[in-house]
Design a protein around this motif. Structure first.
Motif, mmCIF file in Angstrom:
data_model
loop_
_atom_site.group_PDB
_atom_site.id
_atom_site.type_symbol
_atom_site.label_atom_id
_atom_site.label_comp_id
_atom_site.label_asym_id
_atom_site.label_seq_id
_atom_site.Cartn_x
_atom_site.Cartn_y
_atom_site.Cartn_z
ATOM 1 N N ASP A 88 -40.431 -17.416 -2.803
ATOM 2 C CA ASP A 88 -39.070 -17.939 -2.672
ATOM 3 C C ASP A 88 -38.022 -16.833 -2.713
ATOM 4 N N SER A 89 -38.280 -15.798 -3.499
ATOM 5 C CA SER A 89 -37.300 -14.711 -3.623
ATOM 6 C C SER A 89 -37.444 -13.662 -2.525
ATOM 7 N N GLY A 90 -38.531 -13.747 -1.764
ATOM 8 C CA GLY A 90 -38.764 -12.762 -0.712
ATOM 9 C C GLY A 90 -39.169 -11.397 -1.237
ATOM 10 N N ASP A 91 -39.609 -11.341 -2.472
ATOM 11 C CA ASP A 91 -39.972 -10.084 -3.131
ATOM 12 C C ASP A 91 -41.444 -9.783 -2.868
ATOM 13 N N THR A 92 -41.717 -9.022 -1.814
ATOM 14 C CA THR A 92 -43.113 -8.783 -1.426
ATOM 15 C C THR A 92 -43.851 -7.899 -2.424
ATOM 16 N N GLU A 93 -43.151 -6.998 -3.084
ATOM 17 C CA GLU A 93 -43.813 -6.169 -4.101
ATOM 18 C C GLU A 93 -44.295 -7.039 -5.254
ATOM 19 N N ASN A 94 -43.433 -7.936 -5.712
ATOM 20 C CA ASN A 94 -43.817 -8.863 -6.777
ATOM 21 C C ASN A 94 -44.883 -9.835 -6.287
ATOM 22 N N LEU A 95 -44.802 -10.261 -5.035
ATOM 23 C CA LEU A 95 -45.813 -11.158 -4.473
ATOM 24 C C LEU A 95 -47.190 -10.507 -4.538
ATOM 25 N N CYS A 96 -47.264 -9.234 -4.197
ATOM 26 C CA CYS A 96 -48.537 -8.507 -4.261
ATOM 27 C C CYS A 96 -49.087 -8.534 -5.678
ATOM 28 N N GLU A 97 -48.234 -8.268 -6.642
ATOM 29 C CA GLU A 97 -48.651 -8.265 -8.048
ATOM 30 C C GLU A 97 -49.121 -9.647 -8.489
ATOM 31 N N GLU A 98 -48.347 -10.666 -8.150
ATOM 32 C CA GLU A 98 -48.675 -12.023 -8.591
ATOM 33 C C GLU A 98 -49.936 -12.555 -7.904
ATOM 34 N N LEU A 99 -50.135 -12.222 -6.633
ATOM 35 C CA LEU A 99 -51.380 -12.614 -5.971
ATOM 36 C C LEU A 99 -52.576 -11.955 -6.653
ATOM 37 N N GLY A 100 -52.390 -10.721 -7.132
ATOM 38 C CA GLY A 100 -53.447 -10.057 -7.898
ATOM 39 C C GLY A 100 -53.761 -10.809 -9.179
ATOM 40 N N ASP A 101 -52.720 -11.320 -9.836
ATOM 41 C CA ASP A 101 -52.937 -12.098 -11.059
ATOM 42 C C ASP A 101 -53.691 -13.389 -10.767
ATOM 43 N N MET B 124 -57.608 4.315 -4.993
ATOM 44 C CA MET B 124 -57.318 2.894 -4.991
ATOM 45 C C MET B 124 -58.538 2.145 -5.520
ATOM 46 N N TYR B 125 -58.293 1.175 -6.390
ATOM 47 C CA TYR B 125 -59.369 0.352 -6.931
ATOM 48 C C TYR B 125 -59.765 -0.721 -5.920
ATOM 49 N N THR B 126 -60.972 -1.245 -6.063
ATOM 50 C CA THR B 126 -61.511 -2.231 -5.130
ATOM 51 C C THR B 126 -61.829 -3.546 -5.845
ATOM 52 N N PHE B 127 -62.200 -4.523 -5.043
ATOM 53 C CA PHE B 127 -62.627 -5.817 -5.590
ATOM 54 C C PHE B 127 -63.838 -5.629 -6.502
ATOM 55 N N GLU B 128 -64.715 -4.721 -6.147
ATOM 56 C CA GLU B 128 -65.888 -4.447 -6.988
ATOM 57 C C GLU B 128 -65.463 -3.898 -8.341
ATOM 58 N N ASP B 129 -64.410 -3.064 -8.373
ATOM 59 C CA ASP B 129 -63.888 -2.575 -9.650
ATOM 60 C C ASP B 129 -63.382 -3.739 -10.501
ATOM 61 N N LEU B 130 -62.672 -4.663 -9.882
ATOM 62 C CA LEU B 130 -62.163 -5.831 -10.591
ATOM 63 C C LEU B 130 -63.310 -6.655 -11.169
ATOM 64 N N LYS B 131 -64.345 -6.862 -10.377
ATOM 65 C CA LYS B 131 -65.510 -7.614 -10.864
ATOM 66 C C LYS B 131 -66.159 -6.903 -12.051
ATOM 67 N N GLN B 132 -66.250 -5.583 -11.991
ATOM 68 C CA GLN B 132 -66.867 -4.825 -13.087
ATOM 69 C C GLN B 132 -66.022 -4.901 -14.353
ATOM 70 N N ILE B 133 -64.706 -4.832 -14.213
ATOM 71 C CA ILE B 133 -63.834 -4.952 -15.376
ATOM 72 C C ILE B 133 -63.999 -6.314 -16.028
#
Length: 93
Positions: A47-60, A1-10
């Protein structure tokens, strides 16, 4: 699993002199529309209750926030730790 530090490095790699030309060309003004779009997508996922998509969008959204912070780090105005300190102090207060 990648971390916040990986995101910062990218982000650092993308903005580096030999990094991605598109990422290097961005500034706060050019990124505003992307932040708004990503926030709207978070709201749609909620609004759609799609938690998988919510995880992705919060990452964006997180990436957009980090992108803006990184530009300030490059300019020497503030860091990720400064932003974190401000929000922690606000929550404690």
């Amino acid at each position: 699993m990648y971390t916040f530090e990986d995101l910062k490095q990218i982000m650092k790699t993308l903005r580096a002199e030999d990094g991605c030309p598109w990422d290097r060309a961005q500034d706060h003004e050019t990124l505003k529309k992307h932040l708004v779009e990503e926030c709207a997508e978070v709201l749609e996922a909620i609004d759609s209750g799609d938690t998988e998509n919510l995880c992705e969008e919060l990452g964006d959204v997180l990436m957009q926030v980090l992108f803006n912070i990184h530009m300030e780090e490059e300019a020497g105005r503030f860091t990720t730790d400064d932003v974190t300190d401000h929000v922690v102090r606000k929550l404690i207060f």
